[in-house]
Design a protein around this motif. Structure first.
Motif, short mmCIF file in Angstrom:
data_model
loop_
_atom_site.label_atom_id
_atom_site.label_comp_id
_atom_site.label_asym_id
_atom_site.label_seq_id
_atom_site.Cartn_x
_atom_site.Cartn_y
_atom_site.Cartn_z
N GLY A 44 42.67 27.68 38.57
CA GLY A 44 42.71 28.80 37.63
C GLY A 44 44.14 29.16 37.32
O GLY A 44 45.08 28.53 37.80
N ASN A 100 46.81 32.61 36.78
CA ASN A 100 47.10 34.03 36.79
C ASN A 100 48.39 34.27 36.01
O ASN A 100 49.14 33.33 35.74
N ASP A 114 38.32 26.69 37.05
CA ASP A 114 37.78 27.98 37.48
C ASP A 114 38.22 29.03 36.46
O ASP A 114 39.27 29.65 36.60
N TYR A 115 37.44 29.20 35.41
CA TYR A 115 37.83 30.06 34.29
C TYR A 115 37.14 31.42 34.31
O TYR A 115 37.07 32.08 33.31
N ASP A 116 36.64 31.86 35.43
CA ASP A 116 35.90 33.11 35.48
C ASP A 116 36.75 34.31 35.06
O ASP A 116 36.39 35.07 34.18
N THR A 117 37.88 34.49 35.71
CA THR A 117 38.74 35.63 35.42
C THR A 117 40.21 35.22 35.47
O THR A 117 40.57 34.26 36.14
N THR A 118 41.03 35.96 34.77
CA THR A 118 42.48 35.80 34.86
C THR A 118 43.04 37.14 35.31
O THR A 118 42.77 38.16 34.69
N THR A 119 43.81 37.13 36.38
CA THR A 119 44.41 38.34 36.91
C THR A 119 45.81 38.49 36.32
O THR A 119 46.59 37.55 36.36
#
Length: 119
Positions: free
Chosen positions: A55, A57, A108-113
């Motif tokens: 992913g 961030n 893993d593209y669920d969320t970006t912090t």
């Protein structure tokens, strides 16, 4: 991805890194760079099916200057960085395949912090 240990030992160490990201020296702290390296280094044992999820961030660092010193809204340098997490499952193998492992790389593209430095 770099394979750090290629010996026929019962485990293998890998480090996930982003070759395209250039971190500004005057803004990025050594602690931040070391934490990225440590969290993206994994030990993979034989007889294991391992998936590594990648992913991204974003961290906003304050650019040093008069705005940050005088209490005005500071300017930020945006630094994207690679994150990863590991999921492993033990597999059953016969005696001839005792040094086999499976490694999968998945997005893993669920969320970006987004982390923003504050003072």
């Amino acid at each position: 991805m770099n394979f750090l240990d290629q010996n026929p030992n019962p485990s293998l160490f890998i480090e996930i890194s982003d070759a395209e990201t250039i971190y500004p020296k005057e803004i990025t702290s050594l602690t931040f760079l070391q934490s990225i390296s440590l969290t993206n280094t994994y030990q993979i044992s034989t007889n294991e099916q391992t998936n590594v999820f990648l992913g991204r961030n974003i961290r906003n660092f304050i650019i040093p200057g008069w705005k940050a010193t005088m209490g005005f809204q500071p300017d930020y340098e945006t630094v994207p960085y690679l994150t990863s997490r590991k999921s492993s499952t033990r597999t059953q193998t016969n005696q001839n395949e005792s040094n086999i492992f499976t490694l999968g790389i998945l997005a893993d593209y669920d969320t970006t912090t987004i982390e923003t430095e504050q003072r």
